[in-house]
Write an enzyme that holds these catalytic residues in place. Structure first.
Site, PDB file in Angstrom:
ATOM      1  N   ASN A 112       0.894  -1.278  -0.006  1.00 31.62           N
ATOM      2  CA  ASN A 112      -0.187   0.021  -0.041  1.00 31.62           C
ATOM      3  C   ASN A 112       0.964   1.428  -0.022  1.00 31.62           C
ATOM      4  O   ASN A 112       0.399   2.341  -0.577  1.00 31.62           O
ATOM      5  CB  ASN A 112      -0.906   0.124   1.137  1.00 31.62           C
ATOM      6  CG  ASN A 112      -0.355  -0.076   2.451  1.00 31.62           C
ATOM      7  OD1 ASN A 112       0.477  -0.762   2.582  1.00 31.62           O
ATOM      8  ND2 ASN A 112      -0.949   0.633   3.471  1.00 31.62           N
ATOM      9  N   GLY A 185       2.675  -6.241   6.963  1.00 35.56           N
ATOM     10  CA  GLY A 185       1.493  -6.667   6.348  1.00 35.56           C
ATOM     11  C   GLY A 185       0.561  -6.980   7.208  1.00 35.56           C
ATOM     12  O   GLY A 185       0.357  -6.436   8.249  1.00 35.56           O
ATOM     13  N   SER A 186      -0.271  -7.970   6.845  1.00 31.02           N
ATOM     14  CA  SER A 186      -1.593  -8.316   7.745  1.00 31.02           C
ATOM     15  C   SER A 186      -1.199  -9.154   9.098  1.00 31.02           C
ATOM     16  O   SER A 186      -0.309 -10.086   8.825  1.00 31.02           O
ATOM     17  CB  SER A 186      -2.628  -9.211   6.886  1.00 31.02           C
ATOM     18  OG  SER A 186      -1.983 -10.307   6.324  1.00 31.02           O
ATOM     19  N   GLU A 207       5.053  -5.238  11.516  1.00 28.75           N
ATOM     20  CA  GLU A 207       4.182  -4.092  11.797  1.00 28.75           C
ATOM     21  C   GLU A 207       3.075  -4.560  10.833  1.00 28.75           C
ATOM     22  O   GLU A 207       3.015  -4.682   9.723  1.00 28.75           O
ATOM     23  CB  GLU A 207       4.939  -3.096  10.557  1.00 28.75           C
ATOM     24  CG  GLU A 207       6.198  -2.550  11.310  1.00 28.75           C
ATOM     25  CD  GLU A 207       6.039  -1.486  12.359  1.00 28.75           C
ATOM     26  OE1 GLU A 207       4.782  -1.013  12.569  1.00 28.75           O
ATOM     27  OE2 GLU A 207       6.967  -1.278  13.141  1.00 28.75           O
ATOM     28  N   CYS A 241      -2.463   1.665   6.729  1.00 23.49           N
ATOM     29  CA  CYS A 241      -2.544   0.914   7.735  1.00 23.49           C
ATOM     30  C   CYS A 241      -2.908   1.755   8.974  1.00 23.49           C
ATOM     31  O   CYS A 241      -3.839   0.962   9.884  1.00 23.49           O
ATOM     32  CB  CYS A 241      -1.202   0.251   8.086  1.00 23.49           C
ATOM     33  SG  CYS A 241       0.241   1.470   8.405  1.00 23.49           S
ATOM     34  N   GLU A 331     -10.600  -5.387   9.686  1.00 23.32           N
ATOM     35  CA  GLU A 331      -9.922  -4.293   9.172  1.00 23.32           C
ATOM     36  C   GLU A 331     -10.338  -3.840   7.634  1.00 23.32           C
ATOM     37  O   GLU A 331     -10.648  -4.982   6.900  1.00 23.32           O
ATOM     38  CB  GLU A 331      -8.461  -4.455   9.007  1.00 23.32           C
ATOM     39  CG  GLU A 331      -7.710  -3.150   8.533  1.00 23.32           C
ATOM     40  CD  GLU A 331      -6.303  -3.370   8.254  1.00 23.32           C
ATOM     41  OE1 GLU A 331      -5.744  -4.482   8.589  1.00 23.32           O
ATOM     42  OE2 GLU A 331      -5.483  -2.451   7.862  1.00 23.32           O
TER      43      GLU A 331
HETATM   44  P1  NAD Z   1      -0.133  -9.234   3.369  1.00 15.83           P
HETATM   45  O1  NAD Z   1      -0.044  -9.774   4.676  1.00 15.83           O
HETATM   46  O2  NAD Z   1      -1.010  -9.874   2.466  1.00 15.83           O
HETATM   47  O3  NAD Z   1       1.302  -9.090   2.469  1.00 15.83           O
HETATM   48  C1  NAD Z   1       2.393  -8.786   3.071  1.00 15.83           C
HETATM   49  C2  NAD Z   1       3.599  -9.251   2.520  1.00 15.83           C
HETATM   50  O4  NAD Z   1       3.438 -10.608   2.925  1.00 15.83           O
HETATM   51  C3  NAD Z   1       3.770  -9.233   0.972  1.00 15.83           C
HETATM   52  O5  NAD Z   1       5.277  -9.219   0.672  1.00 15.83           O
HETATM   53  C4  NAD Z   1       3.348 -10.744   0.325  1.00 15.83           C
HETATM   54  O6  NAD Z   1       3.930 -11.149  -0.584  1.00 15.83           O
HETATM   55  C5  NAD Z   1       3.866 -11.772   1.631  1.00 15.83           C
HETATM   56  N1  NAD Z   1       3.028 -12.727   2.065  1.00 15.83           N
HETATM   57  C6  NAD Z   1       1.382 -12.962   1.755  1.00 15.83           C
HETATM   58  N2  NAD Z   1       1.092 -13.892   2.123  1.00 15.83           N
HETATM   59  C7  NAD Z   1       2.241 -14.912   2.627  1.00 15.83           C
HETATM   60  C8  NAD Z   1       2.412 -15.972   2.950  1.00 15.83           C
HETATM   61  N3  NAD Z   1       1.067 -16.852   3.289  1.00 15.83           N
HETATM   62  N4  NAD Z   1       3.644 -16.425   3.306  1.00 15.83           N
HETATM   63  C9  NAD Z   1       4.530 -15.631   3.312  1.00 15.83           C
HETATM   64  N5  NAD Z   1       4.427 -14.399   2.796  1.00 15.83           N
HETATM   65  C10 NAD Z   1       3.185 -13.773   2.397  1.00 15.83           C
HETATM   66  O7  NAD Z   1      -0.516  -7.660   3.630  1.00 15.83           O
HETATM   67  P2  NAD Z   1      -0.833  -6.775   2.317  1.00 15.83           P
HETATM   68  O8  NAD Z   1      -2.206  -7.160   1.664  1.00 15.83           O
HETATM   69  O9  NAD Z   1       0.528  -6.295   1.591  1.00 15.83           O
HETATM   70  O10 NAD Z   1      -0.971  -5.204   3.374  1.00 15.83           O
HETATM   71  C11 NAD Z   1      -2.000  -4.931   3.842  1.00 15.83           C
HETATM   72  C12 NAD Z   1      -1.948  -5.323   5.268  1.00 15.83           C
HETATM   73  O11 NAD Z   1      -0.830  -4.578   5.876  1.00 15.83           O
HETATM   74  C13 NAD Z   1      -3.266  -4.502   6.139  1.00 15.83           C
HETATM   75  O12 NAD Z   1      -3.525  -5.205   7.276  1.00 15.83           O
HETATM   76  C14 NAD Z   1      -2.234  -3.287   6.621  1.00 15.83           C
HETATM   77  O13 NAD Z   1      -3.060  -2.691   7.735  1.00 15.83           O
HETATM   78  C15 NAD Z   1      -0.965  -3.800   7.066  1.00 15.83           C
HETATM   79  N6  NAD Z   1      -0.008  -2.725   6.785  1.00 15.83           N
HETATM   80  C16 NAD Z   1       0.564  -2.570   7.901  1.00 15.83           C
HETATM   81  C17 NAD Z   1       1.579  -1.488   8.277  1.00 15.83           C
HETATM   82  C18 NAD Z   1       2.098  -1.204   9.458  1.00 15.83           C
HETATM   83  O14 NAD Z   1       3.188  -0.226   9.371  1.00 15.83           O
HETATM   84  N7  NAD Z   1       1.878  -1.514  10.480  1.00 15.83           N
HETATM   85  C19 NAD Z   1       1.847  -0.773   6.919  1.00 15.83           C
HETATM   86  C20 NAD Z   1       1.241  -0.986   5.668  1.00 15.83           C
HETATM   87  C21 NAD Z   1      -0.059  -1.919   5.992  1.00 15.83           C
END
Ligand code: NAD
Length: 456
Positions: A112, A185-186, A207, A241, A331
């Site tokens: 994002n 990520g999530s 994070e 996020c 979320e």
């Molecule tokens: P995501 O968890 O789907 O993906 C994040 C990363 O993990 C990506 O690089 C992806 O390739 C990898 N990934 C996905 N599934 C995986 C798996 N099964 N095994 C290993 N790696 C995997 O998240 P997203 O859709 O990219 O981002 C959205 C989420 O991230 C939201 O929940 C948001 O709140 C959070 N977020 C948090 C912050 C923060 O700073 N706290 C910042 C941005 C986004």
């Protein structure tokens, strides 16, 4: 993967990354690469989700360049051994804390804010003297590609390497042994990363996300509140996020607030946000479908229009929502803002307390007592009083979540510390030593020990 990690590990062992000039030159390499290829980076993010140059600069490059400058300016101070007090049993002696790099680290980014979420942790990691592998999100395919193309050209892969890929490639990467993993990520994927890290006892920073509430109290300045909420929620089409996920609004002011928000939506994005150059798109059809299913047409106060071919969802506000509605289960991470009206602040606080600890929390009020009572009763990663999002833009504040919204933090010195082991060192001379420490022990020695330990 294995080869790259091993090369980085071997290089780290040479000790070259511990040299401050070396670290500075890596930071300057990154800065120059971003400046030289700025247009390429801007085009990539625009093609990923229609994010214009101002938006991209303000929410990505401004933070990245600021972090580089901060690290360059403070590197010497941050990495210096810190002298601390030495307690009585250790006298005469001197005590130090020496920050040392972990080694070879992995940074996994989210899509994002694809540049800053991958590069700001990488800046902290390089500044602290680590070698870095960056795995950007595959969902923002063009930004991932441009980072790999540009950075893999200018960096020695033994120092920094961008590895592209999705779940399969990330899983493969996570099978390697790292000295630190930084994941954005999530929460569900955060758990997968944490489990993989546990196999090697690798420390992690996670994070994550969650549902971040904003409390809007009856004494607030409605105009300013509406302006800052509309900005913070619909920035990046709600795919932030720390965006306010939902509003807890005192029922007395729901109508006034809705009117003011409608005004600012038009001011910011015109009467048709789809034609605005300042409003971005949803990242993919999967998220588009997930989000549109959350729009309850009976509760739409403004917005609600969607266009799947353009991945467009109009800024949408839902009124009179309850915690049981589908939109309140996970979320949102999109341009849908539910309003839950409340009459009793203590009850509203309890409702938030019963849920997972949020990444961010916002309070709009002039009443110090109410502000204090929310801040002290609720646990959350960070937040603002009378603003949204902007705490993230202050590198003197640690940025991170708590509980389900994450662990550890970064930005500025906190990022440097997050990628450093704090090595503690006690230095003694050979001259004096209290005999009490050594056997044979006696009751007199025990009494002396108790007295000394109670002083320090
Ligand atoms: P995501 O968890 O789907 O993906 C994040 C990363 O993990 C990506 O690089 C992806 O390739 C990898 N990934 C996905 N599934 C995986 C798996 N099964 N095994 C290993 N790696 C995997 O998240 P997203 O859709 O990219 O981002 C959205 C989420 O991230 C939201 O929940 C948001 O709140 C959070 N977020 C948090 C912050 C923060 O700073 N706290 C910042 C941005 C986004």
């Amino acid at each position: 993967m294995n080869e790259i990690v091993n090369h980085q590990r071997e290089f780290f062992k040479t000790g070259q990354t511990k040299n401050l000039m070396f670290r500075k030159s890596q930071l300057l390499t990154l800065k120059n690469a971003l400046q030289t290829h700025e247009q390429q980076f801007l085009d990539a993010i625009d093609s990923d989700f229609k994010k214009g140059p101002f938006d991209a600069y303000a929410t990505e490059f401004a933070l990245i360049f600021h972090e580089i400058e901060l690290a360059l300016k403070n590197l010497k101070k941050w990495s210096k051994p810190q002298k601390v007090k030495t307690n009585i049993p250790n006298q005469p002696g001197r005590s130090y804390i020496i920050p040392e790099p972990y080694g070879t680290v992995l940074v996994i980014g989210a899509w994002n804010y694809p540049y800053q979420l991958s590069l700001v942790p990488a800046i902290s990691a390089l500044a602290a003297g680590n070698t870095v592998i960056i795995k950007p999100s595959e969902l923002a395919a063009n930004t991932s590609k441009v980072m790999a193309q540009v950075l893999n050209q200018v960096f020695d892969p033994k120092v920094l390497s961008v590895q592209e890929g999705g779940v399969a490639e990330t899983t493969q990467l996570l099978e390697q042994r790292f000295d630190k993993i930084f994941f954005t990520g999530s929460s569900p994927v955060g758990k997968i990363v944490y489990q993989a890290a546990a196999k090697n006892l690798t420390p992690v920073t996670l994070e994550l996300g969650g549902k971040s509430p904003a409390f809007i109290l009856p004494d607030t300045d409605i105009e300013v509140t509406a302006r800052r909420l509309v900005w913070g929620k619909f920035l990046n089409a709600g795919q932030t996020c720390v965006a306010p996920d939902y509003l807890l609004v005192h029922e007395k002011i729901q109508e006034q607030l809705l009117d003011a928000m409608a005004k600012y939506l038009v001011k910011f994005f015109g009467s048709d946000a789809q034609k605005s150059g300042s409003y971005v798109r949803i990242i993919n059809t999967r998220n588009f479908d997930r989000l549109t299913a959350l729009i309850d047409n009976n509760k739409v106060a403004m917005g609600g229009k969607t266009d799947r071919d353009d991945l467009y969802i109009e800024p949408t506000v839902l009124r009179d929502v309850s915690f049981d509605d589908p939109v309140m289960q996970d979320e949102i991470f999109g341009p849908i803002l539910p309003i839950i009206p409340f009459t009793s602040l203590p009850d509203a606080i309890e409702m938030v307390k019963d849920r997972e600890k949020p990444l961010a929390l916002y309070i709009f009020s002039k009443n110090e007592f109410d502000i204090d009572s929310i801040v002290h009763q609720l646990s959350f990663g960070g937040g603002c009083i009378n603003d949204t999002i902007m705490h993230l833009a202050n590198s003197y504040l640690p940025f991170g979540g708590v509980g389900n919204s994450g662990m550890g933090n970064y930005h500025g010195k906190f990022g440097f510390d997050g990628f450093s082991h704090q090595k503690s060192l006690l230095r003694k001379g050979f001259s004096f030593e209290p005999a009490i420490k050594y056997p044979p022990y006696s009751l007199e020695k025990l009494a002396w020990l108790k007295r000394v330990m109670s002083i320090s």
